[in-house]
Design a protein around this motif. Structure first.
Motif, PDB file in Angstrom:
ATOM      1  N   LEU A  50       0.913  -1.056  -0.056  1.00 11.38           N
ATOM      2  CA  LEU A  50       0.058  -0.072  -0.048  1.00 11.38           C
ATOM      3  C   LEU A  50       0.875   1.196  -0.032  1.00 11.38           C
ATOM      4  CD1 LEU A  50      -2.849  -0.728   2.366  1.00 11.38           C
ATOM      5  CD2 LEU A  50      -3.223   0.024   0.059  1.00 11.38           C
ATOM      6  N   SER A  51       1.901   1.278   0.994  1.00 15.64           N
ATOM      7  CA  SER A  51       2.729   2.581   0.846  1.00 15.64           C
ATOM      8  C   SER A  51       3.577   2.604  -0.403  1.00 15.64           C
ATOM      9  CB  SER A  51       3.723   2.535   2.091  1.00 15.64           C
ATOM     10  OG  SER A  51       4.700   1.472   1.883  1.00 15.64           O
ATOM     11  N   LEU A  52       4.000   1.550  -1.194  1.00 17.45           N
ATOM     12  CA  LEU A  52       4.531   1.601  -2.410  1.00 17.45           C
ATOM     13  C   LEU A  52       3.709   2.076  -3.386  1.00 17.45           C
ATOM     14  CD1 LEU A  52       7.158  -1.273  -2.221  1.00 17.45           C
ATOM     15  CD2 LEU A  52       7.665   1.261  -2.263  1.00 17.45           C
ATOM     16  N   PRO A 100       7.706  20.015 -12.542  1.00 15.89           N
ATOM     17  CA  PRO A 100       8.134  19.037 -13.212  1.00 15.89           C
ATOM     18  C   PRO A 100       8.595  17.990 -12.217  1.00 15.89           C
ATOM     19  CG  PRO A 100       9.553  20.515 -13.330  1.00 15.89           C
ATOM     20  CD  PRO A 100       8.565  21.253 -12.515  1.00 15.89           C
ATOM     21  N   ILE A 101       8.461  16.669 -12.597  1.00 21.69           N
ATOM     22  CA  ILE A 101       8.855  15.362 -11.769  1.00 21.69           C
ATOM     23  C   ILE A 101      10.305  14.968 -12.110  1.00 21.69           C
ATOM     24  CG2 ILE A 101       8.646  13.245 -10.893  1.00 21.69           C
ATOM     25  CD1 ILE A 101       5.477  13.799 -11.336  1.00 21.69           C
ATOM     26  N   GLU A 102      11.322  14.975 -11.329  1.00 21.43           N
ATOM     27  CA  GLU A 102      12.689  14.589 -11.520  1.00 21.43           C
ATOM     28  C   GLU A 102      12.904  13.181 -10.942  1.00 21.43           C
ATOM     29  OE1 GLU A 102      14.933  16.612 -13.755  1.00 21.43           O
ATOM     30  OE2 GLU A 102      13.320  18.360 -13.648  1.00 21.43           O
ATOM     31  N   TRP A 103      13.832  12.526 -11.725  1.00 21.08           N
ATOM     32  CA  TRP A 103      14.269  11.144 -11.503  1.00 21.08           C
ATOM     33  C   TRP A 103      14.475  11.185  -9.794  1.00 21.08           C
ATOM     34  CZ3 TRP A 103      18.889   9.800  -9.210  1.00 21.08           C
ATOM     35  CH2 TRP A 103      19.671  10.654  -9.203  1.00 21.08           C
ATOM     36  N   TYR A 104      15.379  12.199  -9.406  1.00 24.41           N
ATOM     37  CA  TYR A 104      15.698  11.919  -7.593  1.00 24.41           C
ATOM     38  C   TYR A 104      14.348  12.189  -6.882  1.00 24.41           C
ATOM     39  CZ  TYR A 104      15.801  17.065  -8.352  1.00 24.41           C
ATOM     40  OH  TYR A 104      15.452  18.317  -8.846  1.00 24.41           O
ATOM     41  N   MET A 105      13.390  12.798  -7.368  1.00 24.25           N
ATOM     42  CA  MET A 105      12.294  13.109  -6.630  1.00 24.25           C
ATOM     43  C   MET A 105      11.547  11.641  -6.522  1.00 24.25           C
ATOM     44  SD  MET A 105      10.559  16.410  -8.269  1.00 24.25           S
ATOM     45  CE  MET A 105      11.435  18.112  -8.286  1.00 24.25           C
ATOM     46  N   VAL A 106      11.507  10.908  -7.554  1.00 19.23           N
ATOM     47  CA  VAL A 106      10.772   9.564  -7.387  1.00 19.23           C
ATOM     48  C   VAL A 106      11.544   8.772  -6.646  1.00 19.23           C
ATOM     49  CG1 VAL A 106      10.139   7.596  -8.909  1.00 19.23           C
ATOM     50  CG2 VAL A 106       9.820   9.886  -9.865  1.00 19.23           C
ATOM     51  N   PHE A 107      12.959   8.776  -6.737  1.00 15.18           N
ATOM     52  CA  PHE A 107      13.810   8.135  -5.756  1.00 15.18           C
ATOM     53  C   PHE A 107      13.354   8.225  -4.322  1.00 15.18           C
ATOM     54  CE2 PHE A 107      18.075   7.313  -3.640  1.00 15.18           C
ATOM     55  CZ  PHE A 107      17.930   5.760  -3.753  1.00 15.18           C
ATOM     56  N   ALA A 108      13.469   9.608  -3.955  1.00 18.15           N
ATOM     57  CA  ALA A 108      13.160  10.014  -2.560  1.00 18.15           C
ATOM     58  C   ALA A 108      11.797   9.629  -2.215  1.00 18.15           C
ATOM     59  CB  ALA A 108      13.384  11.408  -2.607  1.00 18.15           C
ATOM     60  N   ALA A 137      10.869   7.284   1.115  1.00 19.91           N
ATOM     61  CA  ALA A 137       9.739   7.785   1.960  1.00 19.91           C
ATOM     62  C   ALA A 137       8.699   6.744   1.979  1.00 19.91           C
ATOM     63  CB  ALA A 137       9.111   9.099   1.496  1.00 19.91           C
ATOM     64  N   ALA A 138       8.411   6.068   1.076  1.00 14.38           N
ATOM     65  CA  ALA A 138       7.465   5.038   1.120  1.00 14.38           C
ATOM     66  C   ALA A 138       7.479   3.986   2.175  1.00 14.38           C
ATOM     67  CB  ALA A 138       7.079   4.466  -0.290  1.00 14.38           C
ATOM     68  N   PHE A 139       8.862   3.562   2.145  1.00 13.68           N
ATOM     69  CA  PHE A 139       9.443   2.633   2.951  1.00 13.68           C
ATOM     70  C   PHE A 139       9.493   3.115   4.400  1.00 13.68           C
ATOM     71  CE2 PHE A 139      11.277   0.509  -0.784  1.00 13.68           C
ATOM     72  CZ  PHE A 139      10.713  -0.880  -0.473  1.00 13.68           C
ATOM     73  N   VAL A 140       9.822   4.458   4.782  1.00 14.99           N
ATOM     74  CA  VAL A 140       9.436   5.228   6.013  1.00 14.99           C
ATOM     75  C   VAL A 140       8.118   4.918   6.332  1.00 14.99           C
ATOM     76  CG1 VAL A 140       9.967   7.066   7.017  1.00 14.99           C
ATOM     77  CG2 VAL A 140      11.688   6.406   5.785  1.00 14.99           C
ATOM     78  N   VAL A 141       7.527   5.446   5.596  1.00 14.79           N
ATOM     79  CA  VAL A 141       5.825   5.431   5.806  1.00 14.79           C
ATOM     80  C   VAL A 141       5.440   4.004   6.191  1.00 14.79           C
ATOM     81  CG1 VAL A 141       3.279   5.423   4.727  1.00 14.79           C
ATOM     82  CG2 VAL A 141       5.212   7.378   4.508  1.00 14.79           C
ATOM     83  N   ALA A 142       5.839   3.072   5.516  1.00 17.18           N
ATOM     84  CA  ALA A 142       5.601   1.351   5.951  1.00 17.18           C
ATOM     85  C   ALA A 142       6.002   1.108   7.033  1.00 17.18           C
ATOM     86  CB  ALA A 142       5.981   0.580   4.825  1.00 17.18           C
ATOM     87  N   LEU A 143       7.227   1.864   7.396  1.00 16.20           N
ATOM     88  CA  LEU A 143       7.938   1.371   8.785  1.00 16.20           C
ATOM     89  C   LEU A 143       6.978   1.926  10.038  1.00 16.20           C
ATOM     90  CD1 LEU A 143      10.417  -0.011  10.477  1.00 16.20           C
ATOM     91  CD2 LEU A 143      11.386   2.140  10.197  1.00 16.20           C
TER      92      LEU A 143
END
Length: 110
Positions: A49-51, A68-76, A80-86
């Motif tokens: 769900l978080s991912l 605009p969405i940059e590649w490093y924003m998607v990586f971050a 952050a999705a893993f932090v949210v899951a944790l």
């Protein structure tokens, strides 16, 4: 960048993580209550769900702001999705642990 501005962005980040963790936790508990899905591990449901939700919310927010969405924003966002899951997983486990400590027993299980 000065310190007050950096602290403001840090507080925004913590608020976003908290709100996303709450949303992920609530949706995970609703999904786990559906018949047939109660055998799924809660941690796996929360991670998936978080991912899914974090990037979706990120893309919606960036589209709303017109950035605009940059590649490093998607990586971050994925990190952050893993932090949210944790945060989501640990929060429900702590709540369950507190509930069990109260000694409450379901009437049907007695």
């Amino acid at each position: 960048m000065n310190i007050p501005e950096m602290m403001q962005y840090l507080s925004y980040l913590l608020m976003a993580i908290g709100m996303m963790a709450f949303i992920v936790s609530v949706i995970a508990q609703v999904i786990k209550s559906w018949p047939g899905l109660d055998n799924l591990p809660t941690s796996a449901v929360v991670i998936v769900l978080s991912l899914v939700l974090c990037p979706a919310v990120f893309v919606a927010m960036m589209a709303w702001q017109g950035h605009p969405i940059e590649w490093y924003m998607v990586f971050a966002c994925m990190i952050a999705a893993f932090v949210v899951a944790l945060v989501s997983m640990d929060g429900w486990e702590r709540l369950k642990e507190i509930w069990e400590r109260t000694g409450y027993k379901d009437k049907d299980k007695r």
